[in-house]
Scaffold this motif. Sequence first.
Motif, mmCIF file in Angstrom:
data_model
loop_
_atom_site.group_PDB
_atom_site.id
_atom_site.type_symbol
_atom_site.label_atom_id
_atom_site.label_comp_id
_atom_site.label_asym_id
_atom_site.label_seq_id
_atom_site.Cartn_x
_atom_site.Cartn_y
_atom_site.Cartn_z
ATOM 1 N N THR A 82 -6.192 -21.230 41.429
ATOM 2 C CA THR A 82 -7.208 -21.625 42.404
ATOM 3 C C THR A 82 -7.347 -23.148 42.347
ATOM 4 O O THR A 82 -7.401 -23.732 41.258
ATOM 5 C CB THR A 82 -8.551 -20.912 42.147
ATOM 6 N N GLU B 138 -8.032 -15.096 40.378
ATOM 7 C CA GLU B 138 -9.010 -16.173 40.224
ATOM 8 C C GLU B 138 -9.777 -16.385 41.524
ATOM 9 O O GLU B 138 -9.260 -16.131 42.613
ATOM 10 C CB GLU B 138 -8.338 -17.498 39.855
ATOM 11 N N SER B 139 -10.977 -16.900 41.379
ATOM 12 C CA SER B 139 -11.788 -17.295 42.530
ATOM 13 C C SER B 139 -12.761 -18.375 42.095
ATOM 14 O O SER B 139 -12.963 -18.587 40.892
ATOM 15 C CB SER B 139 -12.532 -16.100 43.122
#
Length: 115
Positions: free
Chosen positions: A109, A5-6
Amino acid sequence: VQLVESGGGLVQAGGSLRLSCAAYGSTFSINAMGWYRQPPGKQRELVAAITKGGGITNYADSVKGRFTISRDNAKNTMYLQMNSLKPEDTAVYYCNAASDYGNYWGQGTQVTVSS
């Protein structure tokens, strides 16, 4: 299957963020995908889910009309567009993928919405 994830971060109430979840490995085996979140001191909950082809989506009542889930299978990436963010959206957001070989999670995240 590995999920990364980002896109998390700190945003003021009313703002927007877009989360991305990139899949690696046996991506051909991935079927439905989803975003979950875990607020501080609470259990993990489903935010939104999407079918393999992207034709069917569903959302938690708390985010309907504000969040949009999508996926680009050519890029092996899923997205969560979050608009009109509220302080109660503060949580660690996790990507999930259901594949022919099992159920996989990303590392999460952090999304923090300040009032």
